[in-house]
Design a protein around this motif. Sequence first.
Motif, PDB file in Angstrom:
ATOM      1  N   LYS A 235       0.831  -1.205   0.000  1.00 27.25           N
ATOM      2  CA  LYS A 235       0.000   0.000   0.000  1.00 27.25           C
ATOM      3  C   LYS A 235       0.860   1.247   0.000  1.00 27.25           C
ATOM      4  CE  LYS A 235      -3.633   2.381   2.586  1.00 27.25           C
ATOM      5  NZ  LYS A 235      -4.457   2.398   3.811  1.00 27.25           N
ATOM      6  N   ASN A 236       1.853   1.296   0.883  1.00 28.58           N
ATOM      7  CA  ASN A 236       2.816   2.390   0.928  1.00 28.58           C
ATOM      8  C   ASN A 236       4.040   1.882   1.674  1.00 28.58           C
ATOM      9  OD1 ASN A 236       2.428   2.977   3.877  1.00 28.58           O
ATOM     10  ND2 ASN A 236       0.389   3.592   3.167  1.00 28.58           N
ATOM     11  N   ILE A 237       5.079   2.710   1.729  1.00 33.29           N
ATOM     12  CA  ILE A 237       6.347   2.241   2.304  1.00 33.29           C
ATOM     13  C   ILE A 237       6.320   2.169   3.825  1.00 33.29           C
ATOM     14  CG2 ILE A 237       7.713   3.018   0.355  1.00 33.29           C
ATOM     15  CD1 ILE A 237       8.441   5.500   1.912  1.00 33.29           C
ATOM     16  N   ASN A 238       5.197   2.535   4.424  1.00 34.17           N
ATOM     17  CA  ASN A 238       5.050   2.392   5.881  1.00 34.17           C
ATOM     18  C   ASN A 238       4.161   1.216   6.252  1.00 34.17           C
ATOM     19  OD1 ASN A 238       6.611   4.742   6.543  1.00 34.17           O
ATOM     20  ND2 ASN A 238       4.867   6.001   5.920  1.00 34.17           N
ATOM     21  N   ALA A 239       3.631   0.519   5.246  1.00 34.32           N
ATOM     22  CA  ALA A 239       2.715  -0.603   5.487  1.00 34.32           C
ATOM     23  C   ALA A 239       3.441  -1.926   5.266  1.00 34.32           C
ATOM     24  CB  ALA A 239       1.511  -0.494   4.555  1.00 34.32           C
ATOM     25  N   PRO A 240       2.948  -3.010   5.883  1.00 35.14           N
ATOM     26  CA  PRO A 240       3.575  -4.313   5.650  1.00 35.14           C
ATOM     27  C   PRO A 240       3.362  -4.783   4.210  1.00 35.14           C
ATOM     28  CG  PRO A 240       1.566  -4.562   6.925  1.00 35.14           C
ATOM     29  CD  PRO A 240       1.836  -3.093   6.842  1.00 35.14           C
ATOM     30  N   LEU A 241       4.211  -5.664   3.786  1.00 31.37           N
ATOM     31  CA  LEU A 241       4.110  -6.246   2.449  1.00 31.37           C
ATOM     32  C   LEU A 241       3.177  -7.447   2.494  1.00 31.37           C
ATOM     33  CD1 LEU A 241       6.925  -6.896  -0.074  1.00 31.37           C
ATOM     34  CD2 LEU A 241       5.590  -8.852   0.725  1.00 31.37           C
ATOM     35  N   GLU A 242       2.209  -7.478   1.588  1.00 34.16           N
ATOM     36  CA  GLU A 242       1.302  -8.620   1.488  1.00 34.16           C
ATOM     37  C   GLU A 242       1.779  -9.543   0.372  1.00 34.16           C
ATOM     38  OE1 GLU A 242      -3.339  -8.669   1.642  1.00 34.16           O
ATOM     39  OE2 GLU A 242      -2.765  -8.636  -0.475  1.00 34.16           O
ATOM     40  N   LEU A 243       2.066 -10.792   0.726  1.00 35.54           N
ATOM     41  CA  LEU A 243       2.556 -11.776  -0.232  1.00 35.54           C
ATOM     42  C   LEU A 243       1.505 -12.868  -0.395  1.00 35.54           C
ATOM     43  CD1 LEU A 243       5.018 -12.690  -1.950  1.00 35.54           C
ATOM     44  CD2 LEU A 243       5.711 -14.072   0.020  1.00 35.54           C
ATOM     45  N   TYR A 445     -10.996 -31.311  -2.865  1.00 34.08           N
ATOM     46  CA  TYR A 445     -11.123 -30.408  -4.005  1.00 34.08           C
ATOM     47  C   TYR A 445     -11.406 -31.230  -5.252  1.00 34.08           C
ATOM     48  CZ  TYR A 445     -10.373 -25.598  -5.544  1.00 34.08           C
ATOM     49  OH  TYR A 445     -10.548 -24.311  -5.994  1.00 34.08           O
ATOM     50  N   SER A 446     -12.158 -30.666  -6.187  1.00 35.64           N
ATOM     51  CA  SER A 446     -12.477 -31.347  -7.445  1.00 35.64           C
ATOM     52  C   SER A 446     -11.819 -30.620  -8.605  1.00 35.64           C
ATOM     53  CB  SER A 446     -13.996 -31.406  -7.658  1.00 35.64           C
ATOM     54  OG  SER A 446     -14.622 -32.186  -6.656  1.00 35.64           O
ATOM     55  N   ILE A 447     -11.090 -31.372  -9.423  1.00 39.56           N
ATOM     56  CA  ILE A 447     -10.398 -30.822 -10.589  1.00 39.56           C
ATOM     57  C   ILE A 447     -10.711 -31.717 -11.786  1.00 39.56           C
ATOM     58  CG2 ILE A 447      -8.187 -30.205 -11.624  1.00 39.56           C
ATOM     59  CD1 ILE A 447      -8.752 -28.463  -9.308  1.00 39.56           C
ATOM     60  N   LYS A 448     -11.370 -31.167 -12.792  1.00 40.68           N
ATOM     61  CA  LYS A 448     -11.651 -31.931 -13.994  1.00 40.68           C
ATOM     62  C   LYS A 448     -10.425 -31.926 -14.906  1.00 40.68           C
ATOM     63  CE  LYS A 448     -16.671 -31.502 -14.195  1.00 40.68           C
ATOM     64  NZ  LYS A 448     -17.830 -31.138 -15.039  1.00 40.68           N
ATOM     65  N   THR A 449     -10.258 -33.021 -15.635  1.00 38.36           N
ATOM     66  CA  THR A 449      -9.145 -33.098 -16.565  1.00 38.36           C
ATOM     67  C   THR A 449      -9.390 -32.187 -17.767  1.00 38.36           C
ATOM     68  OG1 THR A 449      -7.854 -34.569 -17.972  1.00 38.36           O
ATOM     69  CG2 THR A 449     -10.178 -35.130 -17.672  1.00 38.36           C
ATOM     70  N   SER A 450      -8.419 -31.339 -18.069  1.00 40.45           N
ATOM     71  CA  SER A 450      -8.526 -30.424 -19.214  1.00 40.45           C
ATOM     72  C   SER A 450      -7.195 -29.733 -19.398  1.00 40.45           C
ATOM     73  CB  SER A 450      -9.636 -29.388 -18.980  1.00 40.45           C
ATOM     74  OG  SER A 450      -9.222 -28.409 -18.049  1.00 40.45           O
ATOM     75  N   ASN A 451      -7.125 -28.900 -20.445  1.00 36.93           N
ATOM     76  CA  ASN A 451      -5.916 -28.103 -20.665  1.00 36.93           C
ATOM     77  C   ASN A 451      -5.935 -26.809 -19.869  1.00 36.93           C
ATOM     78  OD1 ASN A 451      -4.550 -29.800 -22.382  1.00 36.93           O
ATOM     79  ND2 ASN A 451      -5.546 -29.014 -24.207  1.00 36.93           N
ATOM     80  N   LYS A 452      -6.930 -26.621 -19.032  1.00 35.33           N
ATOM     81  CA  LYS A 452      -7.036 -25.387 -18.264  1.00 35.33           C
ATOM     82  C   LYS A 452      -5.987 -25.346 -17.161  1.00 35.33           C
ATOM     83  CE  LYS A 452     -11.975 -24.377 -18.851  1.00 35.33           C
ATOM     84  NZ  LYS A 452     -13.267 -24.207 -18.161  1.00 35.33           N
ATOM     85  N   ASN A 453      -5.618 -24.142 -16.817  1.00 38.82           N
ATOM     86  CA  ASN A 453      -4.686 -23.911 -15.712  1.00 38.82           C
ATOM     87  C   ASN A 453      -5.482 -23.340 -14.547  1.00 38.82           C
ATOM     88  OD1 ASN A 453      -1.985 -23.667 -14.558  1.00 38.82           O
ATOM     89  ND2 ASN A 453      -2.366 -21.478 -14.704  1.00 38.82           N
ATOM     90  N   PHE A 454      -5.475 -24.042 -13.412  1.00 39.77           N
ATOM     91  CA  PHE A 454      -6.230 -23.620 -12.241  1.00 39.77           C
ATOM     92  C   PHE A 454      -5.295 -22.901 -11.271  1.00 39.77           C
ATOM     93  CE2 PHE A 454      -8.268 -27.352 -13.976  1.00 39.77           C
ATOM     94  CZ  PHE A 454      -9.607 -27.000 -14.002  1.00 39.77           C
ATOM     95  N   SER A 455      -5.629 -21.676 -10.924  1.00 38.65           N
ATOM     96  CA  SER A 455      -4.822 -20.905  -9.992  1.00 38.65           C
ATOM     97  C   SER A 455      -5.501 -20.922  -8.630  1.00 38.65           C
ATOM     98  CB  SER A 455      -4.657 -19.462 -10.491  1.00 38.65           C
ATOM     99  OG  SER A 455      -3.851 -18.723  -9.604  1.00 38.65           O
ATOM    100  N   LEU A 456      -4.813 -21.493  -7.637  1.00 34.50           N
ATOM    101  CA  LEU A 456      -5.351 -21.625  -6.295  1.00 34.50           C
ATOM    102  C   LEU A 456      -4.484 -20.823  -5.327  1.00 34.50           C
ATOM    103  CD1 LEU A 456      -5.874 -25.504  -6.306  1.00 34.50           C
ATOM    104  CD2 LEU A 456      -7.505 -23.761  -7.010  1.00 34.50           C
ATOM    105  N   THR A 457      -5.106 -19.938  -4.575  1.00 39.19           N
ATOM    106  CA  THR A 457      -4.385 -19.171  -3.567  1.00 39.19           C
ATOM    107  C   THR A 457      -4.234 -20.027  -2.310  1.00 39.19           C
ATOM    108  OG1 THR A 457      -5.208 -17.070  -4.413  1.00 39.19           O
ATOM    109  CG2 THR A 457      -4.392 -17.092  -2.155  1.00 39.19           C
ATOM    110  N   MET A 458      -2.988 -20.368  -1.977  1.00 41.57           N
ATOM    111  CA  MET A 458      -2.746 -21.265  -0.850  1.00 41.57           C
ATOM    112  C   MET A 458      -2.520 -20.517   0.457  1.00 41.57           C
ATOM    113  SD  MET A 458      -0.344 -24.238  -2.481  1.00 41.57           S
ATOM    114  CE  MET A 458       1.057 -23.148  -2.705  1.00 41.57           C
ATOM    115  N   LYS A 459      -1.736 -19.443   0.411  1.00 44.33           N
ATOM    116  CA  LYS A 459      -1.392 -18.716   1.631  1.00 44.33           C
ATOM    117  C   LYS A 459      -1.328 -17.227   1.338  1.00 44.33           C
ATOM    118  CE  LYS A 459      -0.541 -21.995   4.746  1.00 44.33           C
ATOM    119  NZ  LYS A 459      -1.226 -22.056   6.048  1.00 44.33           N
ATOM    120  N   VAL A 460      -1.647 -16.434   2.351  1.00 40.07           N
ATOM    121  CA  VAL A 460      -1.467 -14.985   2.282  1.00 40.07           C
ATOM    122  C   VAL A 460      -0.665 -14.569   3.511  1.00 40.07           C
ATOM    123  CG1 VAL A 460      -2.575 -12.732   2.222  1.00 40.07           C
ATOM    124  CG2 VAL A 460      -3.615 -14.657   1.000  1.00 40.07           C
TER     125      VAL A 460
END
Length: 636
Positions: A235-243, A445-460
């Motif tokens: 957010k700014n240089i005085n705020a923590p970094l969100e990863l 979790y359910s993942i169907k077979t395909s050429n799609k790329n699934f993006s899953l947020t694991m940790k913040v």
Amino acid sequence: MKKVVFLLICIQFSIAIKAQNNREKIIKSEVKSAVVFLENAQVNREKTVFLSKGENTLKFTNLSPFIDSKSIQIKAKDIEIQAINFQKDYLKQIKKNPELQKLKTQLSLIENNINSKNVDLEIVKEEVVFLKSNKTIGGNQTLTATTFKEAANYYGSKIKALKTTEFKLKNAIKTLNLEASKIEKQISDFTSNKNFGSGEITIRLKSELAKNTKFILSYNVDNVGWYPTYDVRVKNINAPLELVYKANLYQNSKVDWTNVKLSFSSGNPTKSNKVKEVIPYFIDYGTNPPNYKNNINQVTGVVSGSGEPLPGATITIKGTTIGTTTDFDGKFSLEIPDTNSTLLINYLGFKSKEMAINSNYINVNLEEDYNQLDEIVVVGYGTSRKGSRKNDRKIGTTLSGAVAGLSIRGASSIKKEKARTKVSTINTKQVVNQTTVNFEVVKPYSIKTSNKNFSLTMKVFNITSNYQYYSFPRAEQSAFLVAKITDWEKFNLLEAEANIYFEDTFVGTTLIDTRVAKKELEISLGVDKNVAIARNKEKDFTTRQFIGNKKEEARVWNYTVKNNKNEAINIVVLDQIPISMSETIKIELNTDVTKGVLNTETGEIKWKINLPSKEVKNFKLKYAVKHPKNYVINLD
């Protein structure tokens, strides 16, 4: 005689019972859990089967055709495994995705509609040609003004109606073609029509008792994997970094995963475990030392096959976890680290390809892999009693928690996200093993077979960071903001691309490369336009003097740093002076004018400046070069 007949009947009955006991049983099982590695996955299935006393043959069907036969493991109590066989059944087509069938039906209807409208368009064009060829008024009738007017009105109205119809038909065909193109792209996102067959594992075993036995079948499967990416928000240089730690999963094993317990592992079973050896470095006149520097920071290109772009192709830096996938048009873009120089490209149904990175733009053409259709047969592991096989290959045992590790549910420095930056995450548990890190997804979790790329947020992670501005105006008159993280090891980060968001604005991508990090992990947050940097040569002090057979040349550079931000900043400004490679060339730094710190080995000058909001800092660099006057020295 009766005794003989009775004995024959008993023998036949015994043979029939034995044959029935050894009859092949078809076993349908479900995927219960999967450990997804960087380039493949270990799949685990469970099924309880009634075994007859003696020999039994079990056939697990409807499996992936991409099973690594060497990795097959069977776990069961009090049985003797006699043989294991893996093969593919090409007569049994893998069940097609219902969404894919729906798209194909829609495309077929649209194509029929396009064909129908093309026929209508041809008819209209023929009518126009006919009307134009017969527009001359002829015959024995007397041509009057009324007749001419009626003919002209008829021709005009008719040609207008036909042209209007032609225009509407062309627009309708154009719209239908666009719709068909969109559906074709969606279809291309699914599996190709090639028949890869259905995997089958046949197990021949012996049981001492008739009983129900629980079988755990595990194996490694290709065309599945993941690679990490990050979102870095400041957010700014005085705020923590969100990863934001993301897993990008691709699952094209030809088998849907339904309510599967997932975990993502940093391990890579396909990578060689052999320790690298030192290769002799021979040197002679005219030879060059190894060049480890890669000046290419980013590579872009298109991946195609059979003359068509390939959406969903996986591109990785060989030997790293840095990767990406192609978009609908087969295009990709990837940040390149200095220490790697080979792209690895994979796509289902095509041969994998490695390409040296020698350009910022690389087009890749993949060849179809017809060997994927070949049947693979593996003959057993030998005999094992009571579920114990001393010689089986237990790939990934260190990844499954056999070595005691540390379970991390969070840390005191990880705070809850604020509502304004809330990111939806899957609930994971981080498990640190001796050589790998696993992120275990708590809920199935359910993942169907395909050429799609699934993006899953694991940790913040919300991380307290030190922010430092850097500028090297000799190369670029910009101020780069760098976040420094001191305790980065506890987050178990892998090297990967990161999207950078600074002050709620996307500023570009960078690399988080933990392999080169030392005490601090530095993450470049890009250029801050609110910090202005200027470097100019002061012409009045650019002089040349001749003293005897010596010549002295002086240079003065002026620097201006302006902080337009609403808070104070710390900035390090870098420059350099020449380093003499000859005793006849002398370099003198004027320290009365130059207030920076000199590194005598590299010639680097460093100024550390604390600059309040809206303030301006001016400073100088002055040095002189003395050398014989009949030699030419090139100074900037």
